[in-house]
Write a protein that holds these residues in place. Structure first.
Motif, PDB file in Angstrom:
ATOM      1  N   ASP A 190      43.046  47.127  30.435  1.00  0.00           N
ATOM      2  CA  ASP A 190      42.952  46.007  31.265  1.00  0.00           C
ATOM      3  C   ASP A 190      41.663  45.099  31.242  1.00  0.00           C
ATOM      4  O   ASP A 190      41.613  45.546  30.060  1.00  0.00           O
ATOM      5  CB  ASP A 190      42.292  47.028  32.369  1.00  0.00           C
ATOM      6  CG  ASP A 190      41.174  47.158  32.104  1.00  0.00           C
ATOM      7  OD1 ASP A 190      39.627  46.857  32.259  1.00  0.00           O
ATOM      8  OD2 ASP A 190      41.286  48.858  31.243  1.00  0.00           O
ATOM      9  N   PRO A 191      41.976  44.179  31.664  1.00  0.00           N
ATOM     10  CA  PRO A 191      40.881  42.882  31.020  1.00  0.00           C
ATOM     11  C   PRO A 191      39.433  43.426  30.681  1.00  0.00           C
ATOM     12  O   PRO A 191      38.888  42.724  29.733  1.00  0.00           O
ATOM     13  CB  PRO A 191      40.981  41.785  32.372  1.00  0.00           C
ATOM     14  CG  PRO A 191      42.261  42.143  32.877  1.00  0.00           C
ATOM     15  CD  PRO A 191      42.805  43.502  33.069  1.00  0.00           C
ATOM     16  N   THR A 226      45.920  38.278  25.639  1.00  0.00           N
ATOM     17  CA  THR A 226      45.654  39.032  27.183  1.00  0.00           C
ATOM     18  C   THR A 226      46.316  40.221  27.829  1.00  0.00           C
ATOM     19  O   THR A 226      47.499  40.393  26.673  1.00  0.00           O
ATOM     20  CB  THR A 226      45.942  37.697  28.239  1.00  0.00           C
ATOM     21  OG1 THR A 226      48.025  37.522  28.160  1.00  0.00           O
ATOM     22  CG2 THR A 226      44.908  36.322  27.402  1.00  0.00           C
ATOM     23  N   CYS A 227      45.612  40.765  28.927  1.00  0.00           N
ATOM     24  CA  CYS A 227      46.591  41.552  28.966  1.00  0.00           C
ATOM     25  C   CYS A 227      47.517  41.524  29.666  1.00  0.00           C
ATOM     26  O   CYS A 227      48.716  42.534  29.018  1.00  0.00           O
ATOM     27  CB  CYS A 227      46.209  42.245  30.717  1.00  0.00           C
ATOM     28  SG  CYS A 227      46.676  43.707  31.454  1.00  0.00           S
ATOM     29  N   ASP A 228      48.361  40.245  29.722  1.00  0.00           N
ATOM     30  CA  ASP A 228      49.870  40.121  30.185  1.00  0.00           C
ATOM     31  C   ASP A 228      50.619  40.471  29.273  1.00  0.00           C
ATOM     32  O   ASP A 228      51.446  41.074  28.985  1.00  0.00           O
ATOM     33  CB  ASP A 228      50.083  39.016  31.038  1.00  0.00           C
ATOM     34  CG  ASP A 228      49.280  39.197  32.732  1.00  0.00           C
ATOM     35  OD1 ASP A 228      49.036  40.092  33.117  1.00  0.00           O
ATOM     36  OD2 ASP A 228      49.470  37.280  32.942  1.00  0.00           O
ATOM     37  N   ALA A 285      39.912  43.952  40.052  1.00  0.00           N
ATOM     38  CA  ALA A 285      40.344  43.211  40.120  1.00  0.00           C
ATOM     39  C   ALA A 285      41.440  43.051  38.810  1.00  0.00           C
ATOM     40  O   ALA A 285      41.915  42.967  38.425  1.00  0.00           O
ATOM     41  CB  ALA A 285      39.451  42.348  40.143  1.00  0.00           C
ATOM     42  N   SER A 286      40.052  44.124  37.496  1.00  0.00           N
ATOM     43  CA  SER A 286      40.846  43.820  36.312  1.00  0.00           C
ATOM     44  C   SER A 286      41.420  45.489  36.215  1.00  0.00           C
ATOM     45  O   SER A 286      42.549  45.098  35.800  1.00  0.00           O
ATOM     46  CB  SER A 286      39.115  45.174  35.480  1.00  0.00           C
ATOM     47  OG  SER A 286      39.663  45.259  34.170  1.00  0.00           O
ATOM     48  N   ARG A 293      43.979  45.764  38.895  1.00  0.00           N
ATOM     49  CA  ARG A 293      45.216  44.651  39.493  1.00  0.00           C
ATOM     50  C   ARG A 293      45.536  44.485  38.328  1.00  0.00           C
ATOM     51  O   ARG A 293      47.028  44.079  38.891  1.00  0.00           O
ATOM     52  CB  ARG A 293      44.273  43.904  40.649  1.00  0.00           C
ATOM     53  CG  ARG A 293      45.513  43.556  41.344  1.00  0.00           C
ATOM     54  CD  ARG A 293      45.154  42.456  42.452  1.00  0.00           C
ATOM     55  NE  ARG A 293      44.124  43.183  43.271  1.00  0.00           N
ATOM     56  CZ  ARG A 293      42.946  42.736  43.826  1.00  0.00           C
ATOM     57  NH1 ARG A 293      42.123  41.971  42.756  1.00  0.00           N
ATOM     58  NH2 ARG A 293      41.865  43.194  44.296  1.00  0.00           N
ATOM     59  N   THR A 294      45.118  42.755  37.611  1.00  0.00           N
ATOM     60  CA  THR A 294      45.372  42.797  36.306  1.00  0.00           C
ATOM     61  C   THR A 294      46.359  43.244  35.924  1.00  0.00           C
ATOM     62  O   THR A 294      47.095  43.238  35.232  1.00  0.00           O
ATOM     63  CB  THR A 294      44.649  41.929  35.525  1.00  0.00           C
ATOM     64  OG1 THR A 294      44.326  41.187  36.623  1.00  0.00           O
ATOM     65  CG2 THR A 294      45.556  40.682  34.574  1.00  0.00           C
ATOM     66  N   GLU A 337      49.338  44.823  37.839  1.00  0.00           N
ATOM     67  CA  GLU A 337      50.671  43.941  38.603  1.00  0.00           C
ATOM     68  C   GLU A 337      51.772  43.270  37.250  1.00  0.00           C
ATOM     69  O   GLU A 337      52.655  43.506  37.194  1.00  0.00           O
ATOM     70  CB  GLU A 337      49.893  42.904  39.214  1.00  0.00           C
ATOM     71  CG  GLU A 337      49.752  42.947  40.419  1.00  0.00           C
ATOM     72  CD  GLU A 337      49.109  41.624  40.778  1.00  0.00           C
ATOM     73  OE1 GLU A 337      48.250  41.303  41.953  1.00  0.00           O
ATOM     74  OE2 GLU A 337      48.172  40.876  39.723  1.00  0.00           O
TER      75      GLU A 337
END
Length: 298
Positions: free
Chosen positions: A70-71, A82-84, A131-132, A134-135, A138
């Motif tokens: 997570d970010p 990055t997370c992605d 938000a972290s 959720r990233t 997702e």
């Protein structure tokens, strides 16, 4: 109920499902200068090979190498990936291993506790933590996770926020909740009683609930007996191989680990069983051989 969850529930009615062993300690050992999650990018072949050996040893659930992805956690660890990027690398590694093995498998997206504890942090809001998560969630959903594994839970409020985001992003995906235990019987490491933990997470209608890592296999086996009094859900257990010594050596042998889990299987307490820190493919193989002789929790 989607087809993945339906299939998992069908299997859980008939078999104890075996999950893989530790990801991080298998990849980095005792090193602390490497974030295991980033190895899905920098050393992908080794990560794929780890999953392949786990499958051949008998694992049906593979866990993504995203425990600290997570970010907020990535920022704390100082990585530039990055997370992605990390999630895509981690999920690709599991998919490659699955493609090479002719076996029904399920990919669990690991959602760790985050390095930020919302109940203690004075410089973090719930919206920032949400938000972290959720990233990460997702990305796991986009890359094809079959299960959301909310693991090593210390702060239950963190886990609740993660689960809320799982339901928003992919309400059809099953969730497993797995907490970390205190040395004191009946308590999570945060001090929250197991009974309260069950009340906290049952509202999310999880696929399974249980414990991972903690203080070794006996710590977990003793506490899943208590857990079984408070829930009718399938039980998840992924113990560590004990607490490492100053050299990073884990004390619990494959035999001790398996025989302790056998006592829980004999009492019909296990539904999904794997391993955490210090466990290797040899633990997975031994657990798989043991588990096939017992029925899952009803």
């Amino acid at each position: 109920m989607n087809s993945v969850e339906q299939r998992l529930r069908e299997l859980l009615d008939r078999h104890i499902i075996v999950a893989d062993s530790a990801i991080g300690t298998n990849l980095i050992g005792t090193r602390r200068d490497i974030l295991p999650d980033t190895l899905s990018l920098s050393d992908a072949d080794r990560v794929v090979a780890l999953y392949e050996t786990s499958i051949k040893a008998g694992a049906t659930i593979l866990t993504s190498n995203t425990f600290l992805s997570d970010p907020l956690s990535l920022a704390s660890c100082g990585t530039t990936a990055t997370c992605d990027e990390i999630v895509k690398g981690a999920m690709d590694a599991m998919k490659q291993a699955r493609e090479r093995c002719d076996k029904e498998l399920f990919l669990a997206g690991s959602i760790g506790p985050s390095t930020r504890n919302i109940s203690l942090a004075i410089d973090l809001t719930e919206d920032e933590l949400r938000a972290s998560y959720r990233t990460l969630i997702e990305a796991l959903h986009r890359e094809g996770a079959d299960i959301f594994l909310i693991e090593s839970i210390t702060d239950v409020r963190n886990a609740e926020i993660a689960a809320e985001e799982c339901h928003k992003v992919a309400p059809e995906r099953p969730i497993i909740f797995s907490a970390t235990l205190s040395k004191i019987g009946g308590l999570l490491v945060s001090g929250r009683p197991i009974e309260k933990f069950v009340e906290d997470v049952t509202k999310f209608e999880p696929l399974a609930i249980g414990f991972n890592c903690s203080h070794g296999v006996k710590n977990i086996v003793d506490n899943i007996e208590l857990l079984a009094r408070f829930t009718t859900l399938p039980i998840y257990a992924a113990p560590s191989a004990g607490m490492p010594d100053s050299r990073g050596k884990y004390p619990e042998s494959v035999k001790k680990h398996t025989e302790s889990l056998r006592t829980a299987a004999e009492r019909g307490l296990l539904s999904i069983v794997g391993g955490c820190c210090g466990t290797t493919v040899e633990y997975t193989r031994s657990i798989a051989q043991m588990a096939r002789h017992y029925k899952p929790r009803k």
